[in-house]
Design a protein around this motif. Structure first.
Motif, PDB file in Angstrom:
ATOM      1  N   ALA A 102       0.845  -1.196   0.000  1.00 60.61           N
ATOM      2  CA  ALA A 102       0.000   0.000   0.000  1.00 60.61           C
ATOM      3  C   ALA A 102       0.878   1.242   0.000  1.00 60.61           C
ATOM      4  O   ALA A 102       1.989   1.262   0.524  1.00 60.61           O
ATOM      5  CB  ALA A 102      -0.911  -0.008   1.225  1.00 60.61           C
ATOM      6  N   CYS A 172      -4.396  -1.776  -1.521  1.00 66.55           N
ATOM      7  CA  CYS A 172      -3.051  -1.402  -1.958  1.00 66.55           C
ATOM      8  C   CYS A 172      -2.930   0.064  -2.354  1.00 66.55           C
ATOM      9  O   CYS A 172      -2.042   0.431  -3.114  1.00 66.55           O
ATOM     10  CB  CYS A 172      -2.618  -2.281  -3.130  1.00 66.55           C
ATOM     11  SG  CYS A 172      -2.589  -4.029  -2.737  1.00 66.55           S
ATOM     12  N   GLY A 176      -3.840   0.655   4.351  1.00 69.17           N
ATOM     13  CA  GLY A 176      -3.364  -0.713   4.526  1.00 69.17           C
ATOM     14  C   GLY A 176      -4.004  -1.301   5.765  1.00 69.17           C
ATOM     15  O   GLY A 176      -3.987  -0.683   6.831  1.00 69.17           O
TER      16      GLY A 176
END
Length: 980
Positions: A102, A172, A176
């Motif tokens: 992420a 992502c 996160g």
């Protein structure tokens, strides 16, 4: 490995294992653990129970892995292949963490965690399809979605391309998620739904404008301080200005769900901004703190502006409901305030009858380095689900600067994330890029909902940066040059977000500029008013006011020291209940039956031992409507098996009885609770609990007195100094078992010298003995230190603590062997109405009848009195040696010591203690004796020699040293020829 892989699956691009809705949750939880034990066999086990499993085709040999519900059919071998690959090379298999890839760092230069490895087979770009033997055309194949995912919204099938896109968008981007370690399917599904459902992060134009306005206030406040006081430390929030709208969102959402009282704890960074824009402290009161000419009006030292707290009741503008906000004052010791906030929250919930935490909640703000590094964070988390300590969930907000002062994360922690400590209590962790305000606000809203829905902790990790150094005077380029080069180039979040809203037409440039000008004008006007303030009132920053307890000026309503005795019929009634079992068909231990019979006999004979005296103190206060709470390790039974306030049925598991709650129909409630094996966290919690109301007796007992040293931070920074720094009264009681009994260096000394050294009474000032001298001393002191030698005096000091017209911390050195000493008993006559606490217990034997014949007057405190009396009797010196007990050591009873010394004009004066000379009480009492005697007579020392350790570990050495100082105490020629 495969268990770890499964456990993290749903926080990556896609979930790998989904629960069958028809499978019982308990059975499903067992099945979820099997892959870690059985490896490839787990696939077949899951399939046997019709648990859907899906993955993508692997480059490894074997049949291709497809979604089982796809139109092509097929079975999954992905788990098997991953397992065997891991057996061959553990590093070849990724952990499947979507939050790992992420985009969390607003600077774009650091990894959010400490593992820089991004597995090659994690599908985050189309060019990795070949890893799974997939072609471009495969992306457009349609697949049936499992019922346990929410990415489809109203759709039941999606193409593989769209599945990947939606999962990437969920897991992502700027958020996160860590939650698959939570062993509860319902909770995991709840989180999935909040984040996977398409379109969940949609904001109305009004919501966006409110968010922009809050960012304006957050940033312009810091800019204003920087312009006006460029060389002042203020620990600004620059780089994480989004924290202000984040906190306000949590409060707004919680208010919407019924919360009426929010208690916050936080470190110094951003504190002034929170006071101004969250708590709504008057700006002029903040700005005047920067004036070096401002005089202090209140007694005490005060504290720096970025440590102060605040209490404020106001209308929440979003919900139009009343909300009470309290920011708890705290020291520089990071995270020390955490358990204090939790204790205050628990108390507020208790007094409101809010057992589920639907009216009162806590928010804790942390720094990344402290959250990972300070052990009290772990201690506080472990209180979160204990019945007598839970606050039904806390929202934790981590201001993740990705640096701790000058220390990089890699040198500051061993865990991947600074938030990993929260995993021990199954708290979900939401990482979010702090330069995406809308993502932050959405995450905070979900966090507030989670807390309200599940009554559990939750962590919001604001991944941000620190625009300046540790403080405004610090140069960060010395140690983080590349990081700060990027920070200097970084566009502020306010400009980024304003440009976004202007581009989409939500606001105009003119409206944005007007919002800035409006707040700048508010600050300038407040700055002008602040110049008129000449005196600083710390009481205006009080975090826990007690309405009605003091008069309007904050002073006690009276200055009298009340009698603490009670009617004999009340003593008898409490003794009767204390020696019985109020519940029918309740089988107690035979040993306990003997103890209860002993209590009944004492009550019949009008005597009490230590445990019964405590029972009567607590019980009488409960009758008077005073809530009593006793907490600590093993306090229900008592470390020394003397208390037994909780009875256990010997035949029915977990059936208990607390007789103290069966005294009277309309009594106040009594809480007695064994704590976790923690001192720092639990003492901080009880301190916070005692902050909430003056009408409660809150006690913390150490298992052994010296164990308090692991809670030294709470004692030094809060208990000893809290009133001086923050005008915060607190009546907490510390019970510290103390006594030299041959048990070794530990378990012997409660370190009285430390408490006495921190006492604030002046050893050199000869006092003025006014009629209210005793109560005036108590009011002026920072705490009260006592070492009672009789159960009656223990009874009285506990009652005095709550009957005084003000509150001070009370430190009691409690006995161990005296709990069962046949001579350590008191008569009802010393406890009935008209009696009170004795600061000094004078000699009342033969020596007192002929004081002119006395050759030595020994002063002492605590258990050693009984050793002295026994030795005096064996030597037949009752007429020549008087023994006076000092029960209240601090504040020092100058008036009564003066009376005793003058009563025996021809006697040598000696201080006898069982502690070593460099410990105990001698260094404290000696200069005070010299002051009250005007240095006309010495006070000789009798006791053990100086030493490094508090006590010996050798039983014989202990007895030899005891005999030696007792011999000295009664050797009437011991001090001949000595000078002082």
């Amino acid at each position: 490995m495969s268990g770890q892989w499964l456990g993290r699956a749903s926080s990556c691009l896609s979930p790998v294992v989904y629960a069958s809705p028809s499978l019982p949750v308990s059975r499903m939880n067992q099945l979820r653990l099997l892959p870690s034990r059985l490896g490839a066999q787990a696939v077949r086990l899951l399939a046997a129970h019709e648990v859907p499993v899906f993955g993508w085709r692997s480059r490894s040999s074997g049949p291709p892995a497809t979604l089982p519900s796809s139109k092509d059919g097929g079975s999954s071998s992905y788990m098997e292949e991953m397992y065997f690959a891991w057996l061959e090379n553990p590093r070849s298999v990724h952990k499947i963490r979507g939050h790992h890839v992420a985009q969390l760092d607003p600077l774009g230069i650091l990894d959010a965690d400490l593992d820089s490895f991004v597995p090659s087979d994690l599908i985050t770009t189309i060019d990795k399809l070949a890893f799974y033997d997939l072609q471009e055309a495969d992306l457009d194949k349609e697949f049936q979605l499992p019922t346990t995912t929410f990415i489809g919204g109203s759709e039941n099938t999606l193409s593989l391309r769209e599945i990947i896109r939606r999962l990437e968008n969920t897991y992502c981007q700027h958020i996160g998620l860590e939650f698959m370690f939570i062993n509860d399917v319902e909770q995991c599904q709840w989180i999935r739904q909040k984040f996977e459902t398409p379109g969940v992060m949609q904001f109305s134009s009004e919501e966006k404008r409110t968010l922009l306005a809050r960012l304006v206030r957050s940033m312009r406040f810091e800019d204003f301080l920087a312009r006006k006081w460029s060389s002042e430390k203020r620990f600004g929030l620059e780089g994480c200005e989004v924290m202000i709208p984040a906190l306000k969102t949590i409060i707004d959402k919680s208010s919407e769900m019924g919360i009426e009282n929010v208690i916050l704890g936080m470190p110094h960074r951003g504190r002034l901004n929170v006071l101004a824009n969250v708590i709504r402290k008057d700006l002029e009161q903040i700005f005047c703190q920067f004036d070096p000419k401002l005089e202090a009006a209140d007694e005490g030292s005060g504290d720096v502006k970025y440590h102060l707290g605040m209490y404020h009741e106001r209308i929440n503008r979003v919900t139009n409901r009343n909300i009470t906000l309290s920011l708890v004052a705290n020291p520089s010791h990071l995270e020390a305030v955490d358990p204090v906030v939790q204790g205050k929250t628990k108390a507020e919930q208790f007094y409101r009858g809010d057992a589920q935490g639907k009216k009162v909640m806590s928010i804790l703000v942390h720094g990344d380095a402290a959250f990972a590094g300070q052990g009290v964070v772990y201690e506080t988390f472990h209180l979160s689900d204990l019945p007598s300590y839970t606050t039904n969930g806390t929202v934790h907000v981590v201001v993740n600067n990705q640096i701790g002062f000058t220390t990089d994360p890699r040198m500051a922690r061993s865990s991947p994330y600074p938030t990993d400590v929260a995993r021990v209590v199954n708290a979900p962790i939401f990482h979010v890029n702090a330069d995406d305000p809308e993502a932050v606000i959405y995450v905070c809203s979900v966090a507030a909902e989670w807390r309200n829905t599940f009554n559990k902790d939750v962590v919001v990790d604001l991944v941000c940066y620190r625009r300046r150094g540790h403080n405004e005077m610090d140069e960060p380029m010395f140690t983080q040059p590349l990081m700060y080069k990027q920070i200097h180039r970084q566009v502020p979040v306010l400009k980024k977000y304003a440009d976004k809203l202007i581009a989409e037409g939500t606001v105009t440039l003119q409206e944005f500029e007007e919002e800035i000008a409006k707040y700048d004008r508010i600050c300038e006007e407040a700055y002008g008013r602040s110049k008129d303030k000449k005196i600083l009132h710390i009481k205006h920053w009080l975090d826990s006011p007690w309405p009605g307890f003091f008069n309007v000026d904050g002073e006690p309503k009276s200055m009298t020291c009340p009698a603490t005795g009670i009617p004999e019929d009340v003593l008898t009634h409490i003794g009767s209940v204390a020696s019985s079992v109020p519940l029918e068909d309740f089988k107690i231990h035979t040993g306990l039956s003997r103890i209860l019979r002993g209590r009944a006999d004492m009550t019949k004979n009008r005597t009490v031992d230590w445990a019964l005296a405590e029972y009567m103190a607590f019980g009488s206060l409960l009758k008077e409507g005073i809530h009593v709470r006793l907490s600590g390790q093993d306090v229900e039974r008592g470390t020394f098996s003397h208390r037994h306030h909780v009875l256990h049925d010997q035949e029915v598991d977990r059936r208990t009885c607390v007789p103290m709650n069966h005294l009277w129909p309309d009594q106040a409630p009594y809480t007695v609770c064994n704590s976790s094996l923690s001192e720092y966290g639990v003492l901080g919690f009880e301190l916070g609990y005692a902050m909430a109301s003056p009408n409660a007796l809150v006690l913390w007992e150490a298992q052994f007195g010296d164990f308090h040293n692991t809670a030294q931070c709470i004692i030094d920074q809060f208990i000893s100094t809290g009133q001086a720094k923050w005008v915060r009264h607190n009546g907490i009681v510390l019970l510290l078992p103390h006594g030299m009994e041959g048990m070794g260096p530990e378990h012997s000394s409660a370190r009285p010298e430390r408490f006495l050294q921190m006492s604030n009474d002046d050893s050199d000032a000869y006092p003025a003995f006014t009629k209210d001298f005793e109560v005036s001393q108590l009011y002026d002191c920072n705490w009260i230190v006592v070492n009672c030698s009789t159960p009656a005096n223990y009874f009285h000091v506990l009652r005095r603590q709550i009957l005084l017209p003000f509150r001070k911390p009370l430190i009691i050195f409690t006995p161990k062997s005296l709990l069962r000493h046949p001579e350590a008993k008191s008569s009802f006559d010393q406890m009935v109405s008209g009696t009170s606490f004795q600061r000094v217990i004078p000699e009342d034997g033969a020596a007192a009848q002929a004081p002119e014949q006395v050759q030595r007057l020994i002063f002492c405190t605590g258990k050693v009195y009984y050793d002295l009396v026994k030795e005096r009797s064996s030597q037949g010196l009752e007429e020549k040696v008087a023994i006076t007990r000092l029960e209240q050591i601090s504040p020092f009873p100058f008036d009564l010591i003066k009376q005793e010394a003058e009563k025996y004009p021809g006697a040598e004066l000696a201080w006898c203690q069982e502690e070593h000379k460099n410990m105990g009480y001698y260094d404290y009492i000696s200069p005070r004796f010299m002051t009250i005697l005007r240095r006309t007579r010495p006070i000789w020392y009798v006791g053990r020699d100086p030493a490094a350790a508090p006590a010996t570990g050798n039983r014989n050495t202990h007895l030899v040293s005891l005999k030696k100082f007792l011999d000295t105490a009664f050797n009437l020629q011991a001090f001949e020829g000595k000078t002082f």
